[in-house]
Scaffold this active site. Structure first.
Site, short mmCIF file in Angstrom:
data_model
loop_
_atom_site.label_atom_id
_atom_site.label_comp_id
_atom_site.label_asym_id
_atom_site.label_seq_id
_atom_site.Cartn_x
_atom_site.Cartn_y
_atom_site.Cartn_z
N ALA A 134 0.82 -1.22 0.00
CA ALA A 134 0.00 0.00 0.00
C ALA A 134 0.85 1.27 0.00
O ALA A 134 0.33 2.36 0.22
CB ALA A 134 -0.93 0.01 1.21
N HIS A 207 6.68 -6.49 8.88
CA HIS A 207 5.42 -7.24 8.74
C HIS A 207 5.65 -8.56 7.98
O HIS A 207 5.29 -8.72 6.83
CB HIS A 207 4.29 -6.42 8.14
CG HIS A 207 4.63 -5.48 7.01
ND1 HIS A 207 5.28 -5.87 5.86
CD2 HIS A 207 4.37 -4.16 6.87
CE1 HIS A 207 5.41 -4.83 5.06
NE2 HIS A 207 4.87 -3.78 5.66
N ASN A 210 4.12 -10.36 4.72
CA ASN A 210 3.46 -9.37 3.87
C ASN A 210 4.49 -8.52 3.13
O ASN A 210 5.48 -8.07 3.70
CB ASN A 210 2.55 -8.45 4.71
CG ASN A 210 1.45 -9.23 5.41
OD1 ASN A 210 1.40 -9.32 6.62
ND2 ASN A 210 0.56 -9.81 4.63
N ALA A 211 4.24 -8.30 1.82
CA ALA A 211 5.08 -7.45 0.98
C ALA A 211 6.52 -7.94 0.94
O ALA A 211 7.48 -7.16 1.05
CB ALA A 211 5.02 -5.98 1.43
N ASP A 238 -3.49 -9.20 13.34
CA ASP A 238 -4.91 -8.83 13.28
C ASP A 238 -5.75 -9.98 12.74
O ASP A 238 -6.97 -9.87 12.65
CB ASP A 238 -5.12 -7.57 12.45
CG ASP A 238 -4.66 -7.71 11.00
OD1 ASP A 238 -4.06 -8.76 10.66
OD2 ASP A 238 -4.87 -6.76 10.21
N ASP A 262 0.93 -1.82 12.69
CA ASP A 262 0.92 -1.21 11.36
C ASP A 262 -0.37 -0.41 11.19
O ASP A 262 -1.00 -0.40 10.14
CB ASP A 262 1.04 -2.27 10.27
CG ASP A 262 1.42 -1.69 8.90
OD1 ASP A 262 1.69 -0.47 8.82
OD2 ASP A 262 1.42 -2.45 7.92
N ALA A 296 -4.11 -2.22 3.39
CA ALA A 296 -3.35 -0.97 3.52
C ALA A 296 -3.19 -0.64 4.99
O ALA A 296 -3.91 0.17 5.55
CB ALA A 296 -4.06 0.17 2.79
N GLY A 297 -2.22 -1.31 5.64
CA GLY A 297 -2.11 -1.15 7.08
C GLY A 297 -3.28 -1.82 7.77
O GLY A 297 -3.95 -2.69 7.20
#
Length: 373
Positions: A134, A207, A210-211, A238, A262, A296-297
């Site tokens: 994001a 994170h 992720n990414a 989360d 995040d 996105a976060g």
């Protein structure tokens, strides 16, 4: 609450039932007996949460400057975060410089009723344009000279970068020599490039899962480098960003895996549209996404992170370590992340259902129903 609290206290040596005392912002002593907290209904008293990846909260985004920092730091304090790193977004050079100066100004005279801002987590622009997630499309390689110039503007404690970009292995070595933590993230780097970056002084992963290039049994990728070699990595629990099974796998591999939120401006706010750097994101169904559906976060808060980790089978003590003790150790903080004599009086008080009842930052009661006599 005054200067004392009674309950099940998580100490470096385990649980005790008794009192914790503080004066002038520091813990002066703990008095109690060893206990299994499951045997009583007294409050659970844990070290304050330390979040090393915070973009926003309460409708405010860190890229908006000092006033926004006040809002986000006050918001996260309400959810048990006692210290945090203000985290930037990938942006044009002038905007990055402006926000660093704003953070430095904020830190000179922070409000007393907010989470402590420890410094900056610089997430971008030194990331791979092919793995933005994001992040806005301003990614590029960095140089030692420009990182030194940015560090002169504000206390940068942590930098996320992609190790495969030209010159970044030298940059990692330089940052490590300056005592700045480097995490690998927003990267298409290979397993070999991840291992080489760790050898050059990188010490974590942003994170996790992720990414970054994923794990395949013939191409282990950056995830494989983390699982095989990392002592530390951050992860967003989360339960949207990472499946519980993947969290469990990481827990078996990375001894000091720690939680971050995040979080975006949408944290602590109702569904709707919010800012994330220069972009608009939408909060709906507990998540935050770009218009194309990309995560996105998050809207996560640290108290919910704690409950989520316990819900997938972690003990409360282990979950607490991953929200306090391990992030403190990662940054080299010696006065935070544990409840013991001489440490800062940063603590959270929860009921038996792990609902937050009180937050104390350097002895100041930020939030509380005064559950402790």
């Amino acid at each position: 609450m005054g200067n004392t609290c009674f309950g099940n206290i998580l100490t470096p040596d385990g649980w005790c039932l008794g009192e914790i005392h503080w004066r002038d912002g520091r813990i002066t002593g703990l008095v109690g007996e060893p206990v299994n907290p499951a045997t009583n209904d007294h409050p659970r008293i844990l070290p304050g949460f330390i979040d090393l990846h915070v973009h926003g909260g309460g409708g405010a985004d860190a890229m908006q400057g000092a006033e926004a920092l006040t809002t986000l730091a006050r918001t996260h304090a309400r959810f048990g975060t006692t210290s945090l790193l203000a985290t930037t977004m990938t942006a044009p050079d002038a905007e990055v410089r402006d926000v660093l100066q704003a953070i430095a100004t904020y830190m000179e005279a922070p409000p007393a009723d907010a989470a402590r801002v420890l410094g900056v987590h610089l997430e971008g622009p030194f990331i791979n344009p092919g793995k933005l997630g994001a992040q806005p499309a301003h990614a590029r390689a960095g140089t030692i000279a420009e990182l030194d110039a940015l560090c002169a503007l504000a206390p940068i404690r942590l930098v996320t970068l992609a190790p495969e970009l030209t010159g970044h292995h030298e940059l990692i070595r330089h940052l490590a020599q300056r005592g700045i933590r480097v995490q690998l993230g927003h990267t298409l780097g290979s397993y070999e490039e991840g291992v080489a970056a760790l050898g050059n002084g990188a010490c974590g992963f942003t994170h996790l899962f992720n990414a970054m290039s994923g794990l395949h049994h013939r191409e282990p990728g950056m995830v494989g480098a983390a699982l095989a070699h990392a002592d530390y990595a951050e992860l967003i629990p989360d339960l949207l960003h990472v499946h519980p099974g993947a969290i469990r796998a990481a827990l078996r591999c990375i001894p000091n895996l720690f939680a971050v939120t995040d979080s975006t401006a949408a944290a602590g706010m109702p569904d709707g549209e919010y800012r994330l750097g220069e972009q608009t994101v939408s909060k709906c169904l507990g998540g935050v996404r770009l218009a194309d559906g990309t995560l996105a976060g998050s809207t996560l808060t640290m108290d919910q992170a704690l409950r989520n980790l316990v819900a997938i089978g972690m003990t409360l003590a282990d979950a607490s370590d991953r929200l306090s003790r391990y992030p403190a150790a990662f940054l080299g903080l010696t006065e935070q992340g544990q409840l013991c004599a001489g440490a800062l009086a940063d603590l959270v008080v929860l009921d038996t259902q792990l609902n937050l009842k009180a937050v104390v930052i350097e002895g100041r009661e930020i939030l509380g129903e005064s559950p402790c006599p």
